[in-house]
Design a protein around this motif. Structure first.
Motif, PDB file in Angstrom:
ATOM      1  N   ARG A 142      44.103  40.921  41.898  1.00 23.85           N
ATOM      2  CA  ARG A 142      45.541  40.824  41.629  1.00 23.85           C
ATOM      3  C   ARG A 142      45.916  39.458  41.063  1.00 23.85           C
ATOM      4  N   GLU A 143      45.059  38.442  41.349  1.00 24.49           N
ATOM      5  CA  GLU A 143      45.339  37.103  40.821  1.00 24.49           C
ATOM      6  C   GLU A 143      45.021  36.983  39.332  1.00 24.49           C
ATOM      7  N   LEU A 144      44.271  37.950  38.805  1.00 22.95           N
ATOM      8  CA  LEU A 144      43.914  37.910  37.375  1.00 22.95           C
ATOM      9  C   LEU A 144      44.905  38.685  36.519  1.00 22.95           C
ATOM     10  N   ARG A 145      45.837  39.354  37.190  1.00 23.35           N
ATOM     11  CA  ARG A 145      46.712  40.236  36.397  1.00 23.35           C
ATOM     12  C   ARG A 145      47.904  39.472  35.834  1.00 23.35           C
ATOM     13  N   THR A 205      36.736  37.707  44.200  1.00 16.58           N
ATOM     14  CA  THR A 205      38.067  37.310  43.727  1.00 16.58           C
ATOM     15  C   THR A 205      39.076  38.421  43.959  1.00 16.58           C
ATOM     16  N   ASP A 206      40.263  38.056  44.360  1.00 16.74           N
ATOM     17  CA  ASP A 206      41.346  39.035  44.455  1.00 16.74           C
ATOM     18  C   ASP A 206      41.784  39.387  43.030  1.00 16.74           C
ATOM     19  N   SER A 262      36.858  34.432  49.324  1.00 20.39           N
ATOM     20  CA  SER A 262      37.092  34.161  47.899  1.00 20.39           C
ATOM     21  C   SER A 262      36.359  32.901  47.416  1.00 20.39           C
ATOM     22  N   ALA A 309      36.413  41.494  38.352  1.00 20.24           N
ATOM     23  CA  ALA A 309      37.022  40.187  38.620  1.00 20.24           C
ATOM     24  C   ALA A 309      35.956  39.172  39.027  1.00 20.24           C
ATOM     25  N   GLY A 368      41.369  38.176  51.119  1.00 21.37           N
ATOM     26  CA  GLY A 368      42.036  36.951  51.558  1.00 21.37           C
ATOM     27  C   GLY A 368      41.482  36.412  52.867  1.00 21.37           C
ATOM     28  N   THR A 418      35.068  35.466  37.275  1.00 18.39           N
ATOM     29  CA  THR A 418      35.222  34.160  37.940  1.00 18.39           C
ATOM     30  C   THR A 418      33.918  33.636  38.536  1.00 18.39           C
ATOM     31  N   GLU A 477      44.330  45.985  52.056  1.00 21.23           N
ATOM     32  CA  GLU A 477      44.249  44.973  50.993  1.00 21.23           C
ATOM     33  C   GLU A 477      42.986  45.260  50.173  1.00 21.23           C
TER      34      GLU A 477
END
Lengths: 476, 200
Positions: free
Chosen positions: A473-476, A470-471, A344, A462, A310, A466, A294
């Protein structure tokens, strides 16, 4: 003649054997030597004191990187701006005079070729597949990404190489890190190497040279392979390797010091033989399932202290080894973290995108992709992007990446090691956190009391957006 | 280099695992162009704790450190070895060492002695009150309490340490072998021989 199947490492080793002593120590020829200002002054001084010369000056390249401030180097009139720290200035001046005195090619602070030694070597084609490459810097393992046997040495060894173009070495054991399957979307080479170090531990590769094998590495860009090999030392291995292939040849072709004409064709024919033979065995083998990797961050003060974005800050008692429990507790105290905190939720005040691990064009593109049209969070006080070399800087500017960073509120700097280590003005203040694309989260590494979280360039970007880990992938 | 045959005296019962070279000597001490004076910066961050082992008066000038696994990991800075030397350390005993650190230590006449964790545990105990003795020739570590541990060492390193040999000088005596290799390489793989002499 039927010969025993050999690993890539063994092939390069054998090709550089000058002679083997009775006790098993080997005199190994060194093809390329990179020199920077921190670990070389005492070596040049020793040569002077003993009246020795540099045996093959054309095989050494000198570039300042560790001490150089990353702010502007020329004033409005084009004059060099003096270095404020007198000790840094003295060390930089020593390299600037030692290199010409010993006939070594030198790229100074205002030369477009200047940069971090491990970025400069491959991008100029000075570093070549199948070569032995050394530098007084442990991240020399980086050059393994183009299929070179490359490792860090101490200053006495720098002197030894300058004087004799050889080193006295004992052959390492071999270790295979085989990654099976494919990486998930949004998972980068940096995440993979952090995951690998988390798996094998910081002493997992001690005494070994790692070869990274599997489709993931075959499909990985050269920049990605350089990132992976760069951090081999964080897994205890002095060197890491990826076998050279068509991608490597395409990357090197036409570069300044890469072979030309007939030499190029002969070189490529030879480089194609540089892969581990079928049936060759490794002393140690680790297999990793790519699907389990991950986006990865560190929570502690050792590069093995990794967890997926995560995940949570671990409890010291979750480790079996009592000494690791103690170390984990000390790490949490230093980092100001509590077991069970979500990664996170951790806020950062600083972001550093750069270092020999992650300052190449592809790294900057990955960060820019996340930052485009976005702004740095108010809680992020200091965020800098430091290209790995003058050539990377130029290319990034041609692509407009500098504008994306500046518009997002990040600073765009001159090339150097910067905030990876506290040797130049770029430091993280005490007890503040930094999402950093560098390679070491040691106590005090980014400045006294600084708290480092190692991340990929996309994850650093990222975090800048934020204000928290931060992951991406959540911003994409 | 001075020959090393025996190291005897008090030992810092340090015991920490994964001691990286940033802990031994932080980066801001690396701006020197000399090998001397680095003892003052040795273990700087740890020494801010007033109970730290390195500033306990009974260990002043102790020539030995007893440490945990993976001693000297991280950066290749030889300044770590110079810092130990400058504070009077001549030997480190630990379960394992990073490869680069043990090479740097050796080149500065510092003995790195690898012993199993059980032996380290015992030496940590002894070091609190009594001296430890290392005999390089016989490859043993002993205490006043009849403890006796044997250790392995590369025979070449042992020879160099015991005789105080200069490794660069030794290698330069092999000039004909090196020149022979260079001639072969220039013929068979000329692209490695050009380096920065080649320009586009």
């Amino acid at each position: 003649m039927a010969s025993k199947p050999r690993t890539l490492y063994e092939k390069i080793w054998d090709a550089h054997l000058v002679e083997r002593r009775e006790d098993g120590t080997c005199l190994i020829y060194i093809d390329r030597h990179l020199v920077h200002e921190v670990t070389s002054p005492q070596a040049f001084e020793a040569l002077r004191l003993s009246g020795r010369k540099v045996r093959r000056p054309e095989l050494t390249l000198a570039v300042p990187d560790h001490n150089l401030p990353t702010t502007a180097r020329l004033d409005e009139k084009g004059h060099r701006i003096p270095i404020a720290d007198p000790q840094s200035a003295q060390q930089l001046a020593a390299l600037e005079s030692n290199a010409p005195e010993f006939g070594i090619r030198y790229f100074g602070a205002t030369d477009i070729h200047q940069g971090i030694v491990h970025v400069v070597g491959p991008e100029l084609g000075f570093s070549l597949p199948g070569a032995t490459i050394v530098c007084g810097d442990s991240h020399t393992s980086c050059h393994g990404g183009i299929g070179a046997l490359a490792f860090g040495i101490g200053t006495s060894e720098v002197e030894h190489v300058l004087a004799s173009q050889t080193l006295l070495l004992t052959q390492s054991k071999t270790m295979e890190v085989r990654v099976e399957g494919e990486l998930s979307p949004g998972v980068t080479p940096k995440d993979l190497i952090l995951h690998i170090i988390g798996t094998i531990g910081t002493a997992g590769g001690t005494g070994h040279v790692i070869e990274y094998r599997g489709k993931v590495f075959e499909e990985m860009s050269i920049e990605g392979r350089l990132t992976v090999c760069n951090m081999s030392i964080e897994g205890g291995a002095r060197a890491g390797l990826v076998a050279p292939d068509e991608k490597t040849f395409a990357y090197l072709k036409g570069r300044e010091y890469a072979p030309k004409g007939e030499d190029w064709d002969r070189a490529v024919a030879y480089w194609k033989t540089l892969k581990t033979d079928e049936g060759a065995s490794f002393d140690k083998s680790v297999v990793i399932d790519a699907a389990t990797v991950e986006p990865t961050v560190t929570w502690g003060t050792s590069p093995e202290d990794t967890v997926s974005i995560g995940g949570e800050v671990p409890a010291p008692e979750s480790f079996a080894d009592p000494s690791k429990q103690k170390a984990a507790q000390a790490s949490l105290n230093y980092m100001g973290l509590q077991p069970g905190q979500k990664m996170s939720d951790i806020e950062v005040q600083n972001v550093f995108i750069g270092s020999c691990t992650n300052s190449r064009i592809e790294d900057l593109r990955a960060a820019a992709e996340v930052l485009k049209g976005r702004s740095k969070a108010p809680g992020v006080k200091w965020a800098i992007v430091v290209p790995g070399s003058g050539l990377v800087k130029k290319q990034a500017e041609e692509e407009g990446l500098d504008k994306i960073f500046i518009e997002a509120g990040l600073e765009w700097r001159e090339p150097g090691c910067s905030a990876c280590l506290g040797m130049n003005p770029d430091k993280v203040p005490p007890e503040e956190r930094c999402a950093s694309t560098s390679n070491r989260n040691f106590v005090g590494r980014q400045g006294p009391g600084a708290r480092t979280h190692l991340v990929s360039p996309a994850m650093a970007a990222a975090a800048a957006v934020t204000g928290k880990l931060t992951d991406v992938r959540e911003l994409r | 280099m001075d020959p090393v045959r025996e190291v005897e005296g008090r030992a810092y019962p340090f015991g920490l695992k994964n001691v990286d070279t940033d802990i031994i000597i932080p980066a801001h001490w690396l701006k020197t162009i000399s090998r001397e004076g680095l003892g003052e910066g040795a273990f700087e961050a740890l020494r801010k704790d007033e109970n730290n082992v390195f500033d306990r008066p009974e260990f002043a000038g102790a020539p030995i450190i007893v440490a945990g696994d993976n001693f000297g990991c991280g950066s290749s800075r030889e300044h770590a070895a110079w810092a130990l030397l400058d504070m009077g350390v001549k030997a480190v005993i630990a379960p394992s060492f990073s490869d680069i650190f043990s090479g740097n230590a050796f080149k500065n006449g510092i003995l790195t002695v690898a012993l199993p964790q059980e032996a380290i545990d015992r030496l940590m105990e002894v070091a609190e009150t009594d001296p430890i003795s290392i005999d390089l020739e016989n490859q043993t570590v002993t205490t006043p309490f009849q403890d006796r541990f044997t250790f392995e060492i590369d025979p070449f390193r042992k020879h160099c340490l015991m005789e105080g040999l200069d490794e660069v000088g030794l290698t330069l005596e092999r000039d004909s072998a090196i020149a022979g290799y260079e001639a072969r390489q220039t013929g068979e793989m000329p692209w490695y021989a050009k380096g920065t002499a080649l320009s586009a």
